[in-house]
Design an enzyme around this catalytic site. Structure first.
Site, PDB file in Angstrom:
ATOM      1  N   CYS A  20      -7.050  47.906 -18.675  1.00 25.67           N
ATOM      2  CA  CYS A  20      -8.501  47.593 -18.410  1.00 25.67           C
ATOM      3  C   CYS A  20      -9.322  47.449 -19.750  1.00 25.67           C
ATOM      4  CB  CYS A  20      -8.983  47.771 -17.151  1.00 25.67           C
ATOM      5  SG  CYS A  20      -9.150  49.487 -17.260  1.00 25.67           S
ATOM      6  N   GLU A  72     -12.733  47.987  -9.931  1.00 27.93           N
ATOM      7  CA  GLU A  72     -12.833  47.901 -11.081  1.00 27.93           C
ATOM      8  C   GLU A  72     -11.792  47.002 -11.424  1.00 27.93           C
ATOM      9  OE1 GLU A  72     -11.174  48.094 -14.178  1.00 27.93           O
ATOM     10  OE2 GLU A  72     -10.613  50.332 -13.902  1.00 27.93           O
TER      11      GLU A  72
END
Lengths: 480, 480
Positions: free
Chosen positions: B259, B226
């Site tokens: 993120c 990720e």
């Protein structure tokens, strides 16, 4: 060979087809799959003779394979109509959800986009133009550009004509399906940014090379390659009495050109001679069958030649080379040799050859099971009381995608519980299958919608459930 | 740094733990996860101060993050107890199944084997030692070797102590969980044949390098990274009135080190000036917050410096560098510039900076949406009647793993319908999530058992259904 300009045209068309094809209701795509199945069945009289000519496979086998191919399309249509494959999941807004209030969240699977499929040679219907990879990608809602196999180019084109006509008549967007020819064009398609996934059935060498290309792209994509497998079969001491004829059937089926051909048969020393004698007696009754094409015949001779020349290999029966093809060959070795020299001996010999491996005791049996890294299948022939069975079963479950009891690995049922895959090197993705409804999942990606109003949500996630599909709401099991 | 000999020891232990850990009943593994959760909650008074010291994150945030982490472990325990995650599927033998009789086939998911997890810096609990990747791998039944993040090494070790003690007390095999330190050791673990999958949260650069290593192994393994995301937010003309303060909250949350930080806010030209003024007024009220560590501070300055120096970028508000850290910075540009110079401008600036992008008309809005390749999230702020909304929504659904309506992307609920992932470059696998129960699936592979007798079948597939789990029998929906 398809030139690069033509590839560009069909990739552009596939890319343009993506959004409208993805937007079709699952029931509409189900209708398209059924149309394809009907059109292919109706074209059997046209397709089968071309397939016979190009692949030298017998008519009955090809008819059965075409039935299997159209059955798969119809089964996938049923899966689309059911709708559970979308994995629709709704979590209502919950101000008390820990550790922070939860907004309304709705998840479903969406098609990834255009897929390139590389057809196989050994199943000119079931793993070729309208085979499992194409069927599952189209079911998912992904346009397909298909690289024809050079072993049956005319059949490929003719099948593609039938598929395209059925899709067109059913109202699919132009560009939903296209066929092309040539390795260079295949690589160009795989590297094109408009392609979002790839699927392949064939050799380990070819599959790995394409997997490496797919993984090295600036934007890597999943590449599902179903590759080699030697499908070991283990016969326990107690079961070594009445087995043999079916093994012969399995390893010579389709002239041994199956990815599930049993390549190694492990038998106890005590019963080995009798089993081998029975196998040889059976072989003498069998007619030789032609191999698919020159490249496969050459590969077969070369691998077989190397095995025959190996000092640890004993010839049990040398297949006669007849005008129509090589007769079945049976080789022999010992578990001790195979374990010690696995790098040289544990090879896939694509054609009608198999190896009988004699083991002395259960320790050797277990040691043999442990040399396999990743297989499509592994089989045990045993009796229910076999004390060794649980351990052998556990070892094989770690190493194979399908574990069989008292069965032979050829014949892969198209069914919900089927898994046709396995750890590397049998495939490049142990998590996925290339046969059965869950193969569709390879071409779907999840998306979550947060607090999105009803008029924007896809139908699958709207409160009214207009598609009438099973959905998991607030953590409860899926239901309509 | 963990030396290579120690890595060898812990990989050997993880490998030895694989079979016994995989063999535990799901309910027993659920008990282990709950034990871990309880032990971590009980250790809060010990862990939180270390986390504060090492990450400079505020206490309240860290407490919330720890709650989220233990909630996730408990939610996964519930998923194991339910048992649907095993996807148990049974197809009875059917002599009339087309095109050939179907043997008894039973499919379920098995753990892939030991997993290496690379901890993230920005969530020292939720995406670190006992975070989502560890929780999902353990839930799946896979031993975990975890590379600690150098940003919080002491917290990593202390958390690992708590995890290991809980696992040991719950009866998990030795080797089920281990922690190590250092990039070199991380690469060695990833390349080791005993490791069957990897998971990572961090930068695009780091994630891609490890993905390339994983893919280039003789036996390639899935690597779930990720990575970066700029999480664009699009404000429609009609919605441009009352938005602003929440955006500021979202992009400065955790000092912008998320993120899911909204990196680009698209606003209509007509309302841009007012929105910018309101944002600046809000910024003046905010205290600066320290960044996680020196490396992140340096990276932030460097990326921000390059953006500031770009001729297409306008400074709206320059964050003041205080003793405690950089204050929020707001930059401006136009959609036209961004579309034309996306390679230079469309970068993730990990810290409290965001870019307001002025668009002139809906064509520019849609053109802007199309420059994003793969994002964890994309958001729309609109009104229900917005004519542009459906098209914008469709474009963003293609490009993001989560699409939000009138919301801000920070705050990722741990919930069934969550998807935390997206097309590359936001992750290396668009098919999978790193948050929520379906993240467990990353570490499971299917296996099919053909005609296997009851005494050898795993409990999940035995006729009597001793685990009392939902199963799909003969194509019908799963039920107990």
């Amino acid at each position: 060979m398809t030139d690069i300009a033509s590839i560009e045209t069909l990739l552009a068309a596939a890319s343009a087809a993506h959004a409208p094809f993805a937007a079709l209701r699952p029931a509409v795509r189900a209708g398209l799959l059924r149309r394809m199945a009907l059109a292919l069945d109706s074209a059997a009289a046209d397709l089968i003779p071309i397939a016979q000519q190009e692949t030298k496979l017998p008519e009955a086998r090809l008819k059965g394979e075409l039935s299997r191919t159209t059955f798969q399309l119809r089964l996938f249509a049923d899966v689309l109509l059911d709708g559970a494959y979308l994995e629709a999941t709704i979590d209502s807004a919950d101000p008390k959800w820990p550790p922070a209030p939860r907004p309304d969240l709705r998840r479903m699977l969406l098609p990834v986009g255009p897929v390139v499929v590389f057809a196989a040679s050994n199943f000119p219907f079931a793993f070729s133009v309208a085979g499992g990879d194409t069927a599952s990608a189209l079911a998912a809602g992904c346009p397909v550009v298909l690289k024809a196999h050079p072993g049956h180019p005319r059949l490929g084109d003719r099948t593609a004509d039938v598929v395209r006509a059925a899709l067109r008549e059913g109202g699919a967007p132009e560009g939903t399906f296209a066929i092309f020819h040539g390795d260079e064009a295949g690589r160009a398609a795989l590297l094109d940014p408009r392609i979002k996934a790839g699927a392949f059935t064939g050799s380990t060498h070819g599959g790995r090379a394409l997997f490496d290309l797919a993984s090295s792209r600036p934007v890597p994509i999943p590449f599902y390659a179903e590759m080699g497998s030697v499908n070991p079969v283990f016969v326990t001491e107690s079961a070594a009495r009445a087995r043999g004829a079916e093994y012969l059937d399995s390893y010579t089926l389709g002239a041994g050109q199956f990815c599930t051909k049993p390549g190694f048969l492990f038998v106890p020393e005590s019963a080995a001679e009798e089993i081998e004698l029975r196998l040889v007696a059976g072989i003498l009754d069998r007619a030789a069958a032609p191999l698919l094409n020159e490249r496969i015949a050459t590969g077969y001779s070369s691998v077989l030649g190397k095995l025959r020349a190996h000092p640890a290999i004993r010839m049990i029966h040398a297949g006669q080379e007849t005008g129509s093809g090589p007769g079945p060959t049976l080789l022999g070795t010992t578990a001790k040799s195979l374990v010690a020299q696995r790098d040289e001996l544990l090879v896939e010999c694509f054609g009608p050859t198999s190896v009988v491996v004699r083991y002395a005791g259960e320790d050797e049996l277990i040691a043999s099971a442990r040399i396999f890294a990743g297989e499509l299948t592994a089989s045990i022939h045993g009796e229910s009381g076999d004390a060794i069975a649980p351990q052998l079963f556990a070892e094989l479950s770690e190493r194979a995608g399908r574990v069989l009891w008292n069965g032979w690995p050829t014949g892969v049922a198209v069914s919900h519980a089927m898994h046709h895959g396995g750890p590397y090197p049998s495939t490049t993705s142990a998590l996925h299958t290339s046969v059965g409804p869950t193969s569709i999942r390879r071409f779907l990606r999840p998306v979550c919608y947060q607090s999105v109003p009803q008029n924007l949500l896809p139908e699958a996630l709207q409160d009214a459930n207009p598609l009438d599909i099973p959905r998991a709401v607030d953590g409860k099991p899926p239901r309509r």
